[in-house]
Design a protein around this motif. Structure first.
Motif, mmCIF file in Angstrom:
data_model
loop_
_atom_site.group_PDB
_atom_site.id
_atom_site.type_symbol
_atom_site.label_atom_id
_atom_site.label_comp_id
_atom_site.label_asym_id
_atom_site.label_seq_id
_atom_site.Cartn_x
_atom_site.Cartn_y
_atom_site.Cartn_z
ATOM 1 N N MET A 49 0.830 -1.218 0.000
ATOM 2 C CA MET A 49 0.000 0.000 0.000
ATOM 3 C C MET A 49 0.860 1.262 0.000
ATOM 4 S SD MET A 49 -3.320 -0.655 0.421
ATOM 5 C CE MET A 49 -4.383 -1.947 0.980
ATOM 6 N N LEU A 50 2.027 1.175 0.666
ATOM 7 C CA LEU A 50 2.847 2.365 0.850
ATOM 8 C C LEU A 50 3.656 2.740 -0.390
ATOM 9 C CD1 LEU A 50 4.082 1.976 4.535
ATOM 10 C CD2 LEU A 50 2.369 3.548 3.623
ATOM 11 N N ASN A 51 3.607 1.910 -1.417
ATOM 12 C CA ASN A 51 4.365 2.223 -2.628
ATOM 13 C C ASN A 51 3.450 2.156 -3.852
ATOM 14 O OD1 ASN A 51 6.028 2.299 -4.843
ATOM 15 N ND2 ASN A 51 7.597 0.996 -3.927
ATOM 16 N N PRO A 52 3.199 3.302 -4.495
ATOM 17 C CA PRO A 52 2.247 3.309 -5.614
ATOM 18 C C PRO A 52 2.663 2.404 -6.780
ATOM 19 C CG PRO A 52 3.443 5.384 -5.498
ATOM 20 C CD PRO A 52 3.763 4.633 -4.255
ATOM 21 N N ILE A 53 3.979 2.221 -6.959
ATOM 22 C CA ILE A 53 4.425 1.365 -8.062
ATOM 23 C C ILE A 53 4.032 -0.083 -7.787
ATOM 24 C CG2 ILE A 53 6.450 0.511 -9.296
ATOM 25 C CD1 ILE A 53 7.748 3.183 -8.921
ATOM 26 N N ASP A 54 4.321 -0.552 -6.561
ATOM 27 C CA ASP A 54 3.933 -1.921 -6.194
ATOM 28 C C ASP A 54 2.430 -2.088 -6.264
ATOM 29 O OD1 ASP A 54 6.431 -2.753 -5.846
ATOM 30 O OD2 ASP A 54 6.439 -2.761 -3.654
ATOM 31 N N LEU A 55 1.748 -1.040 -5.833
ATOM 32 C CA LEU A 55 0.295 -1.098 -5.804
ATOM 33 C C LEU A 55 -0.257 -1.233 -7.222
ATOM 34 C CD1 LEU A 55 -1.793 -0.939 -3.653
ATOM 35 C CD2 LEU A 55 -1.916 1.509 -3.977
ATOM 36 N N GLY A 56 0.268 -0.431 -8.154
ATOM 37 C CA GLY A 56 -0.160 -0.506 -9.544
ATOM 38 C C GLY A 56 0.104 -1.884 -10.123
ATOM 39 N N ARG A 57 1.271 -2.420 -9.794
ATOM 40 C CA ARG A 57 1.637 -3.738 -10.310
ATOM 41 C C ARG A 57 0.678 -4.787 -9.770
ATOM 42 N NH1 ARG A 57 7.062 -4.331 -8.577
ATOM 43 N NH2 ARG A 57 7.769 -2.968 -10.261
ATOM 44 N N THR A 58 0.392 -4.727 -8.468
ATOM 45 C CA THR A 58 -0.517 -5.699 -7.854
ATOM 46 C C THR A 58 -1.903 -5.617 -8.491
ATOM 47 O OG1 THR A 58 0.662 -5.209 -5.827
ATOM 48 C CG2 THR A 58 -1.302 -6.561 -5.635
ATOM 49 N N LEU A 59 -2.352 -4.387 -8.682
ATOM 50 C CA LEU A 59 -3.667 -4.183 -9.303
ATOM 51 C C LEU A 59 -3.730 -4.868 -10.658
ATOM 52 C CD1 LEU A 59 -6.311 -2.442 -8.924
ATOM 53 C CD2 LEU A 59 -5.199 -0.728 -10.327
ATOM 54 N N MET A 60 -2.668 -4.685 -11.451
ATOM 55 C CA MET A 60 -2.614 -5.282 -12.783
ATOM 56 C C MET A 60 -2.546 -6.800 -12.712
ATOM 57 S SD MET A 60 -3.031 -3.776 -15.452
ATOM 58 C CE MET A 60 -2.537 -4.931 -16.711
ATOM 59 N N LEU A 61 -1.738 -7.306 -11.780
ATOM 60 C CA LEU A 61 -1.561 -8.751 -11.704
ATOM 61 C C LEU A 61 -2.845 -9.432 -11.266
ATOM 62 C CD1 LEU A 61 2.043 -8.920 -10.249
ATOM 63 C CD2 LEU A 61 1.293 -9.523 -12.553
ATOM 64 N N LEU A 62 -3.575 -8.778 -10.358
ATOM 65 C CA LEU A 62 -4.859 -9.332 -9.941
ATOM 66 C C LEU A 62 -5.810 -9.384 -11.136
ATOM 67 C CD1 LEU A 62 -5.371 -7.574 -6.503
ATOM 68 C CD2 LEU A 62 -5.152 -10.025 -6.874
ATOM 69 N N LYS A 63 -5.734 -8.347 -11.952
ATOM 70 C CA LYS A 63 -6.597 -8.250 -13.129
ATOM 71 C C LYS A 63 -6.220 -9.330 -14.155
ATOM 72 C CE LYS A 63 -9.917 -6.042 -14.667
ATOM 73 N NZ LYS A 63 -11.019 -5.693 -13.762
ATOM 74 N N LEU A 64 -4.899 -9.491 -14.373
ATOM 75 C CA LEU A 64 -4.426 -10.437 -15.381
ATOM 76 C C LEU A 64 -4.652 -11.883 -14.934
ATOM 77 C CD1 LEU A 64 -1.090 -8.708 -16.393
ATOM 78 C CD2 LEU A 64 -3.028 -9.111 -17.892
ATOM 79 N N ILE A 106 -9.731 -1.991 -3.399
ATOM 80 C CA ILE A 106 -8.915 -1.351 -2.362
ATOM 81 C C ILE A 106 -7.662 -0.731 -2.980
ATOM 82 C CG2 ILE A 106 -7.448 -1.840 -0.344
ATOM 83 C CD1 ILE A 106 -9.700 -3.482 0.739
ATOM 84 N N SER A 107 -7.008 -1.469 -3.888
ATOM 85 C CA SER A 107 -5.808 -0.909 -4.523
ATOM 86 C C SER A 107 -6.159 0.392 -5.226
ATOM 87 C CB SER A 107 -5.229 -1.852 -5.568
ATOM 88 O OG SER A 107 -5.352 -3.165 -5.173
ATOM 89 N N PHE A 108 -7.306 0.373 -5.867
ATOM 90 C CA PHE A 108 -7.763 1.531 -6.627
ATOM 91 C C PHE A 108 -7.948 2.738 -5.722
ATOM 92 C CE2 PHE A 108 -10.784 3.705 -9.462
ATOM 93 C CZ PHE A 108 -10.085 3.550 -10.657
ATOM 94 N N ILE A 109 -8.621 2.506 -4.583
ATOM 95 C CA ILE A 109 -8.863 3.612 -3.642
ATOM 96 C C ILE A 109 -7.536 4.156 -3.115
ATOM 97 C CG2 ILE A 109 -9.825 4.191 -1.370
ATOM 98 C CD1 ILE A 109 -12.081 2.165 -2.046
ATOM 99 N N VAL A 110 -6.623 3.206 -2.778
ATOM 100 C CA VAL A 110 -5.336 3.672 -2.248
ATOM 101 C C VAL A 110 -4.581 4.467 -3.309
ATOM 102 C CG1 VAL A 110 -3.142 2.956 -1.259
ATOM 103 C CG2 VAL A 110 -5.234 1.824 -0.566
ATOM 104 N N LEU A 111 -4.710 4.073 -4.590
ATOM 105 C CA LEU A 111 -4.063 4.842 -5.669
ATOM 106 C C LEU A 111 -4.621 6.260 -5.734
ATOM 107 C CD1 LEU A 111 -3.611 2.485 -8.763
ATOM 108 C CD2 LEU A 111 -1.846 3.629 -7.427
ATOM 109 N N ILE A 112 -5.920 6.387 -5.525
ATOM 110 C CA ILE A 112 -6.528 7.719 -5.537
ATOM 111 C C ILE A 112 -5.965 8.554 -4.381
ATOM 112 C CG2 ILE A 112 -8.698 8.999 -5.232
ATOM 113 C CD1 ILE A 112 -10.058 6.781 -6.800
ATOM 114 N N ILE A 113 -5.873 7.913 -3.196
ATOM 115 C CA ILE A 113 -5.303 8.628 -2.047
ATOM 116 C C ILE A 113 -3.868 9.047 -2.364
ATOM 117 C CG2 ILE A 113 -4.617 8.407 0.389
ATOM 118 C CD1 ILE A 113 -6.974 6.476 0.708
ATOM 119 N N TRP A 114 -3.134 8.117 -2.989
ATOM 120 C CA TRP A 114 -1.742 8.409 -3.367
ATOM 121 C C TRP A 114 -1.644 9.602 -4.311
ATOM 122 C CZ3 TRP A 114 3.164 8.285 -2.570
ATOM 123 C CH2 TRP A 114 3.707 7.309 -1.747
#
Lengths: 260, 235
Positions: free
Chosen positions: A195-210, A235-243
């Motif tokens: 959650m604390l790193n937007p890059i990891d978060l983006g990657r996780t979001l994508m991997l969950l999707k894929l 949740i990843s999406f919301i945290v990205l917005i907060i980021w």
């Protein structure tokens, strides 16, 4: 704010660099599709490029644009415009034109390859969304850094260090601590760390999707286990917005107390 | 009327303005003088909201200006160093500022007055210092605001442009505007100003008319009067 936004976008569209950025994505998209000859593989390869390169370009563009337009900013500061609107206008100008280069540059080759008729269209859209988020987040952070340092060299170094920390060093420390504290339960720790790193978060979001288990890795597996695919993405999406919001608020705060 | 009350500004440890109390009446030409680094530009920039003071208040006609921005619609400002985006053409810059202000203006009249027409389609980066300053003057005067602030307006100007500027300032004063000027050219200040204020190390040392200053320092010329204040300080 919209007048400043208009002039910033106009200025950037005329500049050579946004064009080079666009051509780079056009080439990258086309080459990856040719080499992989498969939409899904091309998206996965692009994911790795997007999560590292997009933040870097956002950082460099943001910091360069701020220092380059300093003179224009000083001119604007004496005009009847709210201070924060000047900087927000410039920031959105940079972030929007960079995102446009990304969307158009990757969109064209994928459209030609027959993206719309394939079932991969949503995965591609998620990739673009992650890329756009990362552009907005890193451009905002770099604007905040530029506002904090009057010295160009200092600002540039701090921005690059920030990128290096989030894109490379963070993952290294994260992995080492996972190995080191192996015998402890690490679920909460790794969730927080992602959650604390937007890059990891983006990657996780994508991997969950894929939904590719081989690439999910430890963090992805935990995300999936805890939230199930849909809740995890939300949740990843919301945290990205907060980021994205935090550095934008930082720009407003910093710009209101700075002397020019 | 512009009122500065207990105004303080530090840049880090350096105290640029130490408790400034100053009243500027409406109408007339008001000169702010002082040696380099005495805080003239900081004072002007606090009035414009570009520098945010640590302490004190500034009011224009009883309206607070710190952290506000609307009031700048009634202020014209000429910055000390004409820094313009270098890849813009002169005409593009003028149109842009017009668009941002969104107010009726007299740009054409001033373009003719300062002989800018041949440069309108040139990029700002290629202009000489004096020409840049003339563009700067056009941008400043074109909105016809009741308060005009000029930070070193004479820098880089040729004699013809200087005379044009003097006439323009006198005309604007005749319209009842308040004009605040900082300058190091003493003859320029003596000729134009109704009142001068002398700032030394961030404090107001003198406020009044030029003749009062001469009287106080027992000097026959304005330039020597100023020099005598400075000598007193440096000894």
């Amino acid at each position: 704010m919209f007048k400043i936004l208009k002039y910033s976008i106009f200025d950037l569209l005329r500049s050579r660099w946004s064009f080079i950025y666009l051509v780079f994505y056009l080439l990258l998209g086309s080459v990856l599709l040719l080499l992989n000859s498969n939409l899904s593989n091309a998206i996965i390869t692009l994911l790795n490029v997007v999560t590292v390169l997009v933040p870097l370009i956002g950082t460099i563009f943001g910091i360069m644009y701020y220092y380059d337009s300093k003179e224009f900013t000083e001119l604007l500061l004496a005009q009847p415009i709210k201070r924060s609107n000047i900087f927000l206008g410039q920031y959105f100008g940079v972030a929007i034109s960079l995102s446009l280069s990304l969307i158009i540059g990757l969109g064209i080759p994928f459209l030609f390859y027959g993206l719309v008729i394939s079932e991969k269209v949503f995965e591609f859209i998620s990739l673009i969304i992650v890329g756009t988020f990362l552009t907005f987040i890193f451009t905002a952070i770099s604007f905040f850094i530029a506002l904090s340092f009057d010295n160009k060299i200092k600002g540039f170094s701090v921005a690059i260090l920030m990128w290096l920390l989030l894109a490379v060093i963070y993952d290294g420390i994260f992995l080492i601590s996972l190995v080191y504290f192996e015998q402890y339960p690490l679920d909460v720790f790794s969730l927080t760390a992602v959650m604390l790193n937007p890059i990891d978060l983006g990657r996780t979001l994508m991997l969950l999707k894929l939904d590719i288990s081989a690439l999910l890795g430890y963090t992805g597996a935990i995300f999936k286990k805890f939230f199930g695919t849909n809740l995890g993405s939300t949740i990843s999406f919301i945290v990205l917005i907060i980021w994205s919001l935090i550095p934008i608020l930082g720009i407003v705060w910093k710009s209101n107390k700075k002397d020019f | 009327m512009i009122v500065f009350q207990d105004l303080k500004k530090n840049f880090g440890k350096f105290e640029v303005l130490k408790t400034i109390n100053l009243k500027i009446n409406e109408g007339g030409i008001f000169a702010i003088l002082g040696p380099n680094g005495s805080g003239k530009t900081t004072l002007i920039k606090s009035l414009l909201g570009m520098v945010i003071p640590q302490n004190g208040t500034i009011t224009i006609n009883n309206q607070q200006v710190i952290h506000k921005w609307n009031y700048r619609d009634k202020v014209d400002y000429l910055p000390q160093i004409a820094n313009f985006p270098s890849n813009l053409k002169v005409i593009e810059l003028i149109n842009m500022v017009k668009d941002i202000r969104g107010r009726k203006c007299r740009d054409q009249e001033l373009i003719n007055l300062f002989r800018i027409t041949p440069f309108l389609n040139k990029k700002l980066g290629t202009l000489s210092g004096g020409t840049k300053q003339r563009v700067n003057l056009v941008l400043t005067f074109m909105f016809d605001s009741p308060l005009i602030i000029l930070d070193e307006p004479t820098s880089g100007l040729d004699p013809v442009a200087l005379i044009t500027l003097k006439e323009l300032i006198i005309n604007e004063k005749a319209k009842g505007k308040t004009i605040i000027i900082t300058s190091h050219i003493m003859s320029f200040v003596e000729e134009l100003s109704d009142e001068v204020v002398f700032i030394l190390d961030g404090e107001i040392y003198f406020q009044g008319s030029v003749s009062k200053l001469k009287e106080q320092t027992k000097q026959s010329s304005f330039e020597y009067a100023i020099a005598s204040i400075l000598k007193e300080q440096y000894v």
